[in-house]
Motif scaffolding. Structure first.
Motif, PDB file in Angstrom:
ATOM      1  N   ARG A   1       0.839  -1.211   0.000  1.00 44.69           N
ATOM      2  CA  ARG A   1       0.000   0.000   0.000  1.00 44.69           C
ATOM      3  C   ARG A   1       0.868   1.252   0.000  1.00 44.69           C
ATOM      4  O   ARG A   1       0.572   2.216  -0.716  1.00 44.69           O
ATOM      5  N   ALA A   2       1.938   1.259   0.777  1.00 47.83           N
ATOM      6  CA  ALA A   2       2.839   2.405   0.815  1.00 47.83           C
ATOM      7  C   ALA A   2       3.485   2.628  -0.547  1.00 47.83           C
ATOM      8  O   ALA A   2       3.625   3.770  -1.005  1.00 47.83           O
ATOM      9  N   THR A   3       3.867   1.546  -1.212  1.00 47.40           N
ATOM     10  CA  THR A   3       4.453   1.659  -2.545  1.00 47.40           C
ATOM     11  C   THR A   3       3.440   2.221  -3.536  1.00 47.40           C
ATOM     12  O   THR A   3       3.753   3.111  -4.326  1.00 47.40           O
ATOM     13  N   ALA A   4       2.215   1.727  -3.471  1.00 46.30           N
ATOM     14  CA  ALA A   4       1.161   2.224  -4.364  1.00 46.30           C
ATOM     15  C   ALA A   4       0.898   3.707  -4.124  1.00 46.30           C
ATOM     16  O   ALA A   4       0.734   4.482  -5.076  1.00 46.30           O
ATOM     17  N   LEU A   5       0.876   4.115  -2.867  1.00 45.68           N
ATOM     18  CA  LEU A   5       0.665   5.535  -2.561  1.00 45.68           C
ATOM     19  C   LEU A   5       1.821   6.378  -3.085  1.00 45.68           C
ATOM     20  O   LEU A   5       1.618   7.501  -3.558  1.00 45.68           O
ATOM     21  N   GLY A   6       3.039   5.836  -3.037  1.00 46.35           N
ATOM     22  CA  GLY A   6       4.194   6.544  -3.591  1.00 46.35           C
ATOM     23  C   GLY A   6       4.061   6.748  -5.085  1.00 46.35           C
ATOM     24  O   GLY A   6       4.353   7.821  -5.611  1.00 46.35           O
ATOM     25  N   PHE A   7       3.616   5.690  -5.797  1.00 44.43           N
ATOM     26  CA  PHE A   7       3.396   5.818  -7.241  1.00 44.43           C
ATOM     27  C   PHE A   7       2.306   6.844  -7.534  1.00 44.43           C
ATOM     28  O   PHE A   7       2.423   7.638  -8.470  1.00 44.43           O
ATOM     29  N   ASP A   8       1.245   6.837  -6.735  1.00 47.30           N
ATOM     30  CA  ASP A   8       0.173   7.820  -6.924  1.00 47.30           C
ATOM     31  C   ASP A   8       0.696   9.239  -6.761  1.00 47.30           C
ATOM     32  O   ASP A   8       0.316  10.143  -7.514  1.00 47.30           O
ATOM     33  N   ALA A   9       1.565   9.443  -5.773  1.00 50.32           N
ATOM     34  CA  ALA A   9       2.119  10.783  -5.535  1.00 50.32           C
ATOM     35  C   ALA A   9       2.958  11.243  -6.723  1.00 50.32           C
ATOM     36  O   ALA A   9       2.856  12.398  -7.153  1.00 50.32           O
TER      37      ALA A   9
ATOM     38  N   VAL B   1      12.395  16.365 -14.371  1.00 52.08           N
ATOM     39  CA  VAL B   1      12.332  15.020 -14.957  1.00 52.08           C
ATOM     40  C   VAL B   1      13.256  14.068 -14.200  1.00 52.08           C
ATOM     41  O   VAL B   1      12.872  12.950 -13.852  1.00 52.08           O
ATOM     42  N   VAL B   2      14.471  14.508 -13.913  1.00 50.09           N
ATOM     43  CA  VAL B   2      15.426  13.662 -13.190  1.00 50.09           C
ATOM     44  C   VAL B   2      14.900  13.338 -11.796  1.00 50.09           C
ATOM     45  O   VAL B   2      14.999  12.195 -11.337  1.00 50.09           O
ATOM     46  N   ARG B   3      14.314  14.302 -11.118  1.00 49.14           N
ATOM     47  CA  ARG B   3      13.759  14.053  -9.776  1.00 49.14           C
ATOM     48  C   ARG B   3      12.635  13.025  -9.830  1.00 49.14           C
ATOM     49  O   ARG B   3      12.556  12.131  -8.994  1.00 49.14           O
ATOM     50  N   GLN B   4      11.757  13.165 -10.824  1.00 51.63           N
ATOM     51  CA  GLN B   4      10.648  12.219 -10.936  1.00 51.63           C
ATOM     52  C   GLN B   4      11.147  10.816 -11.270  1.00 51.63           C
ATOM     53  O   GLN B   4      10.654   9.831 -10.722  1.00 51.63           O
ATOM     54  N   LEU B   5      12.130  10.716 -12.150  1.00 46.52           N
ATOM     55  CA  LEU B   5      12.711   9.410 -12.467  1.00 46.52           C
ATOM     56  C   LEU B   5      13.387   8.804 -11.244  1.00 46.52           C
ATOM     57  O   LEU B   5      13.291   7.594 -11.002  1.00 46.52           O
ATOM     58  N   SER B   6      14.045   9.632 -10.463  1.00 48.17           N
ATOM     59  CA  SER B   6      14.693   9.159  -9.243  1.00 48.17           C
ATOM     60  C   SER B   6      13.663   8.624  -8.252  1.00 48.17           C
ATOM     61  O   SER B   6      13.860   7.571  -7.642  1.00 48.17           O
ATOM     62  N   GLU B   7      12.556   9.355  -8.100  1.00 45.89           N
ATOM     63  CA  GLU B   7      11.489   8.899  -7.206  1.00 45.89           C
ATOM     64  C   GLU B   7      10.925   7.563  -7.670  1.00 45.89           C
ATOM     65  O   GLU B   7      10.712   6.655  -6.857  1.00 45.89           O
ATOM     66  N   LEU B   8      10.678   7.434  -8.971  1.00 46.63           N
ATOM     67  CA  LEU B   8      10.159   6.181  -9.506  1.00 46.63           C
ATOM     68  C   LEU B   8      11.161   5.046  -9.322  1.00 46.63           C
ATOM     69  O   LEU B   8      10.789   3.936  -8.948  1.00 46.63           O
ATOM     70  N   SER B   9      12.430   5.317  -9.551  1.00 52.11           N
ATOM     71  CA  SER B   9      13.469   4.305  -9.383  1.00 52.11           C
ATOM     72  C   SER B   9      13.531   3.814  -7.938  1.00 52.11           C
ATOM     73  O   SER B   9      13.671   2.620  -7.683  1.00 52.11           O
ATOM     74  N   THR B  10      13.409   4.741  -7.007  1.00 54.32           N
ATOM     75  CA  THR B  10      13.414   4.371  -5.594  1.00 54.32           C
ATOM     76  C   THR B  10      12.221   3.483  -5.262  1.00 54.32           C
ATOM     77  O   THR B  10      12.351   2.472  -4.567  1.00 54.32           O
ATOM     78  N   LEU B  11      11.047   3.840  -5.770  1.00 59.15           N
ATOM     79  CA  LEU B  11       9.861   3.025  -5.528  1.00 59.15           C
ATOM     80  C   LEU B  11      10.001   1.629  -6.111  1.00 59.15           C
ATOM     81  O   LEU B  11       9.630   0.641  -5.489  1.00 59.15           O
ATOM     82  N   ILE B  12      10.546   1.544  -7.306  1.00 60.88           N
ATOM     83  CA  ILE B  12      10.732   0.245  -7.957  1.00 60.88           C
ATOM     84  C   ILE B  12      11.734  -0.599  -7.183  1.00 60.88           C
ATOM     85  O   ILE B  12      11.519  -1.790  -6.957  1.00 60.88           O
ATOM     86  N   ALA B  13      12.824   0.024  -6.733  1.00 61.23           N
ATOM     87  CA  ALA B  13      13.848  -0.704  -5.981  1.00 61.23           C
ATOM     88  C   ALA B  13      13.280  -1.235  -4.667  1.00 61.23           C
ATOM     89  O   ALA B  13      13.616  -2.342  -4.243  1.00 61.23           O
TER      90      ALA B  13
END
Length: 56
Positions: free
Chosen positions: A13-21, A41-53
């Motif tokens: 759920r926390a991961t899903a909420l992160g993706f929603d944000a 763009v780099v910040r958003q990619l970094s956030e997504l990469s962190t969520l995926i990891a």
């Protein structure tokens, strides 16, 4: 049916909420597009990469 512990469910759920944000920060398809600067763009990619990891 899957047997998911409550801690696993909370983590998902926390991961899903992160993706929603992160999704909420992206321009809306079909809406007035605003140009994203490279830093954004780099910040958003970094956030997504962190969520995926975290999801691994």
């Amino acid at each position: 049916m899957f047997d998911t512990s409550s801690s696993d469910a909370l983590a998902l759920r926390a991961t899903a909420l992160g993706f929603d944000a992160v999704r909420g920060k992206l321009p809306v398809a079909g809406g007035p597009h605003r140009s994203l600067d490279s830093v954004t763009v780099v910040r958003q990619l970094s956030e997504l990469s962190t969520l995926i990891a975290r999801g691994r």
